[in-house]
Design an enzyme around this catalytic site. Structure first.
Site, PDB file in Angstrom:
ATOM      1  N   GLU A  95      -3.190   7.603  -3.813  1.00 32.96           N
ATOM      2  CA  GLU A  95      -3.712   6.989  -5.023  1.00 32.96           C
ATOM      3  C   GLU A  95      -5.097   7.520  -5.398  1.00 32.96           C
ATOM      4  O   GLU A  95      -5.945   7.600  -4.510  1.00 32.96           O
ATOM      5  CB  GLU A  95      -3.808   5.474  -4.739  1.00 32.96           C
ATOM      6  CG  GLU A  95      -3.485   4.634  -5.899  1.00 32.96           C
ATOM      7  CD  GLU A  95      -3.185   3.205  -5.459  1.00 32.96           C
ATOM      8  OE1 GLU A  95      -2.229   3.009  -4.690  1.00 32.96           O
ATOM      9  OE2 GLU A  95      -3.898   2.318  -5.901  1.00 32.96           O
ATOM     10  N   HIS A  98      -1.446   0.225  -9.886  1.00 30.02           N
ATOM     11  CA  HIS A  98      -1.968  -0.757  -8.914  1.00 30.02           C
ATOM     12  C   HIS A  98      -2.552  -1.994  -9.620  1.00 30.02           C
ATOM     13  O   HIS A  98      -3.759  -2.257  -9.540  1.00 30.02           O
ATOM     14  CB  HIS A  98      -3.017  -0.097  -8.009  1.00 30.02           C
ATOM     15  CG  HIS A  98      -3.227  -0.825  -6.714  1.00 30.02           C
ATOM     16  ND1 HIS A  98      -3.674  -0.218  -5.574  1.00 30.02           N
ATOM     17  CD2 HIS A  98      -3.061  -2.138  -6.389  1.00 30.02           C
ATOM     18  CE1 HIS A  98      -3.785  -1.105  -4.597  1.00 30.02           C
ATOM     19  NE2 HIS A  98      -3.413  -2.292  -5.077  1.00 30.02           N
ATOM     20  N   ARG A 103       0.863  -1.183   0.000  1.00 32.46           N
ATOM     21  CA  ARG A 103       0.000   0.000   0.000  1.00 32.46           C
ATOM     22  C   ARG A 103       0.899   1.232   0.000  1.00 32.46           C
ATOM     23  O   ARG A 103       1.937   1.265   0.684  1.00 32.46           O
ATOM     24  CB  ARG A 103      -0.899   0.031   1.236  1.00 32.46           C
ATOM     25  CG  ARG A 103      -2.070  -0.940   1.196  1.00 32.46           C
ATOM     26  CD  ARG A 103      -3.111  -0.559   0.146  1.00 32.46           C
ATOM     27  NE  ARG A 103      -4.243  -1.453   0.128  1.00 32.46           N
ATOM     28  CZ  ARG A 103      -4.348  -2.529  -0.667  1.00 32.46           C
ATOM     29  NH1 ARG A 103      -3.390  -2.834  -1.526  1.00 32.46           N
ATOM     30  NH2 ARG A 103      -5.436  -3.279  -0.627  1.00 32.46           N
TER      31      ARG A 103
HETATM   32  C1  GLV Z   1      -4.770  -5.345  -3.813  1.00 34.91           C
HETATM   33  O1  GLV Z   1      -4.103  -4.399  -3.617  1.00 34.91           O
HETATM   34  C2  GLV Z   1      -5.381  -6.123  -2.792  1.00 34.91           C
HETATM   35  O2  GLV Z   1      -5.273  -5.770  -1.602  1.00 34.91           O
HETATM   36  O3  GLV Z   1      -6.030  -7.125  -3.128  1.00 34.91           O
END
Ligand code: GLV
Length: 326
Positions: A267, A285, A238
């Site tokens: 983000e 992402h 993250r």
């Molecule tokens: C993606 O970032 C997830 O947490 O599945």
């Protein structure tokens, strides 16, 4: 079973099919965009279950609006977008999708590591721009990977999978975690070390911790300053785990060599200057973004909802204490 289920955005049909089979009809936001807070509040009211995404900010206000709701099923392994404490206080279950995205995310971590080390993105842009006139002995010199030291911050499912993938590269592996991980200590022979040691010794630092109060800005100016000048940093966890503004400064001044970032602090916004650097690889992402993986995640999220609404424990419940209250 009749139940009112809301899906916050189109997801792979495999997940929708699970809902169709179990409850027939359900509501879905048909637009491929993130709902605003107000829209989310309006849509969750009166639902028995909500299938949400990591981009939905399910805070206490949204949870309060979800009168009668019994589960928020996140279609993601991370669930920092949900106020689990608020949900638990109101007896609402929260679930996630662990396991099914481990390999896809570990693969992307390696893709970023290699792309950043070997400068693939600027090299590709150079060729496309028609600048490649002749092979050059000094053209796009990058970092060696084989035989180097890999540092894994957070040796859970994904961190361990990243470690396992290193064996073909004959790497030394260091890791940090709150608990020892005997599996990766046995094979591929990883060694648990303090974070500062890992930062000082690793050539590649990969971040795999969940976002929580104690991991927010886990790496910042001080930590980037401890890393090797030749180091490559990869983050597929993250964004806020890294101090992104400090990272831009470290990458710009050459304090570290390069970075591969799949996630960002604010983000989808990027900190000023990040996109202008040519020593970063910055996909949007996409860690779990393979067709098969996203199908499995959608199925899993939907199954968590249908299980609970059928009177069973959701297989991936994060706050199982709420189930005991029922
Ligand atoms: C993606 O970032 C997830 O947490 O599945």
């Amino acid at each position: 079973m009749t139940a009112k289920v809301f899906v916050t955005r189109p997801i792979p049909d495999a997940g929708l099919e699970v809902l169709r089979q179990a409850i027939g009809k359900f509501d879905i936001n048909p637009d491929d965009r993130v709902l605003t807070k107000q829209e989310l509040i309006e849509r969750v009211e009166g639902c028995d279950g909500v299938l949400c995404l990591l981009t939905d900010n399910v805070d206490a206000e949204v949870i309060d609006a979800a009168t009668g709701c019994r589960i928020f099923a996140n279609c993601a392994v991370g669930y920092n977008n949900i106020d689990v404490e608020a949900a638990t206080a109101r007896g609402i279950a929260v679930s996630n999708t662990p396991g099914v995205l481990t390999d896809a995310t570990a693969d992307l971590t390696w893709a970023l590591l290699m792309a950043a080390a070997r400068r693939i993105v600027p090299a590709d842009a150079y060729t496309r721009a028609g600048k490649y006139k002749a092979w050059g002995p000094m053209l796009f010199l990058g970092a060696d990977i084989t035989g180097r030291t890999l540092g894994i911050i957070g040796a859970g499912r994904i961190g361990s999978a990243v470690a396992r993938r290193s064996t073909g590269f004959e790497m030394k592996i260091l890791y940090t975690d709150t608990h020892p991980n005997e599996t990766i200590e046995n094979d591929p022979g990883a060694k648990k070390v303090p974070l500062d040691t890992l930062l000082q010794e690793a050539d590649f630092v990969c971040v795999h911790v969940p976002l929580a109060d104690d991991t927010h800005h886990l790496l910042g100016r001080r930590e980037f300053g401890m890393m090797k000048k030749s180091a490559v940093l990869v983050n597929t966890s993250r964004g806020p785990v890294l101090d992104e503004a400090a990272l831009v400064a470290a990458l710009r001044s050459g304090e570290i060599f390069a970075a591969g970032l799949d996630v960002f602090e604010d983000e989808p916004s990027l900190k000023p200057g990040l996109a202008q650097l040519d020593n970063v690889v910055i996909p949007p992402h996409i860690g779990s973004a393979t067709i098969a993986t996203r199908n499995k995640m959608a199925e899993m999220a939907a199954t968590n909802i249908t299980a609970l609404l059928n009177g069973h424990a959701p297989p991936n419940c994060i706050n199982p204490e709420v189930l005991d209250q029922k």
